[in-house]
Design a protein around this motif. Structure first.
Motif: not given
Length: 254
Positions: A62-78
């Motif tokens: 689902r779109r909201r879960d795909l976005l949640a997955h990406q948001a977690v990765l963005d925080e880690l990558a930072a």
């Protein structure tokens, strides 16, 4: 860890973990909620961290879960180097994942070193339809065929001319794509080519030092201007380094 599911819906085993990515130990747990609204925590072992959350009973893209997955990765990558997992990677239990971190620690640490300070960019090139006039002007055989078709038009002749022109347009686009790839590859640490077809004649992922992002974008823009009549270029990034991560070590002897 298990491979990402290919089915539309995945049923996770009880107590399974959803895995977002692997980082060096010492990072902060992401504040963003994960897939299905679950809090994200860190499992630490052998100098590594795996960012995980409880796997939902039924996992759908689902779109909201795909976005949640990406948001977690963005925080880690930072926070530093990251080995990102694609959507829907699961581990059956905490002890299994910690055991894998221990057994694969040397390989995973090398992978983290390889992507340290890097980002991924993806470049695609699509055939521009209608690139006919210049093609006919430069190709004597095409000029002759076009002239014969104009003098004696019929359905078969028009179809034949259309097919020949389409092949020529694709040929020119592929030639431009090869040059684009040749020009961009030296700017990257590594390059991985993706699948292409008759319409998308260029698909490549580039591992770049973050400091080279501006120069890379400028190079893509220059090639887009040079070949815009035959090849439509698009660039996506910066992205987590999905295309340059191999979470599993090669079997002994390879």
């Amino acid at each position: 860890m298990t491979a990402p599911a290919t089915a539309t819906t995945t049923t996770a085993p009880p107590k399974a973990l959803y895995v977002y990515g692997i980082t060096p130990a010492g990072v902060r747990a992401p504040r963003s909620l994960g897939v299905d609204g679950a809090p994200v925590r860190l499992l630490t072992g052998s100098g590594l961290c795996a960012a995980v959350s409880a796997a939902p009973a039924r996992l759908r893209p689902r779109r909201r879960d795909l976005l949640a997955h990406q948001a977690v990765l963005d925080e880690l990558a930072a926070q530093g180097p990251l080995l990102p997992m694609r959507f829907a990677v699961l581990s059956p239990r905490t002890d299994v994942l910690l055991s894998q971190l221990r057994s694969d620690s040397a390989h995973l640490t090398r992978q983290l070193d390889d992507v340290r300070g890097c980002v991924e960019f993806n470049v695609k090139g699509a055939v521009v339809p209608g690139h006919f006039a210049e093609l006919v002007r430069r190709d004597e055989s095409l000029r002759d065929l076009a002239l014969r078709t104009r003098r004696r038009p019929d359905y078969e002749a028009n179809v034949r001319l259309g097919e020949v022109l389409a092949r020529g347009v694709r040929r020119e686009a592929r030639r431009a794509a090869r040059d684009v790839l040749d020009r961009l590859t030296p700017l990257a640490v590594r390059t991985v080519q993706g699948p292409t077809d008759d319409e998308c004649v260029l698909s490549a992922s580039f591992l770049l030092r973050s400091t080279d992002e501006r120069r890379f974008r400028q190079a893509v823009e220059a090639r887009a201007l040079e070949y815009g009549d035959r090849l439509a270029l698009s660039v996506t990034g910066p992205l987590p380094c999905y295309s340059f991560v191999d979470p599993s070590p090669a079997p002994a002897g390879r």
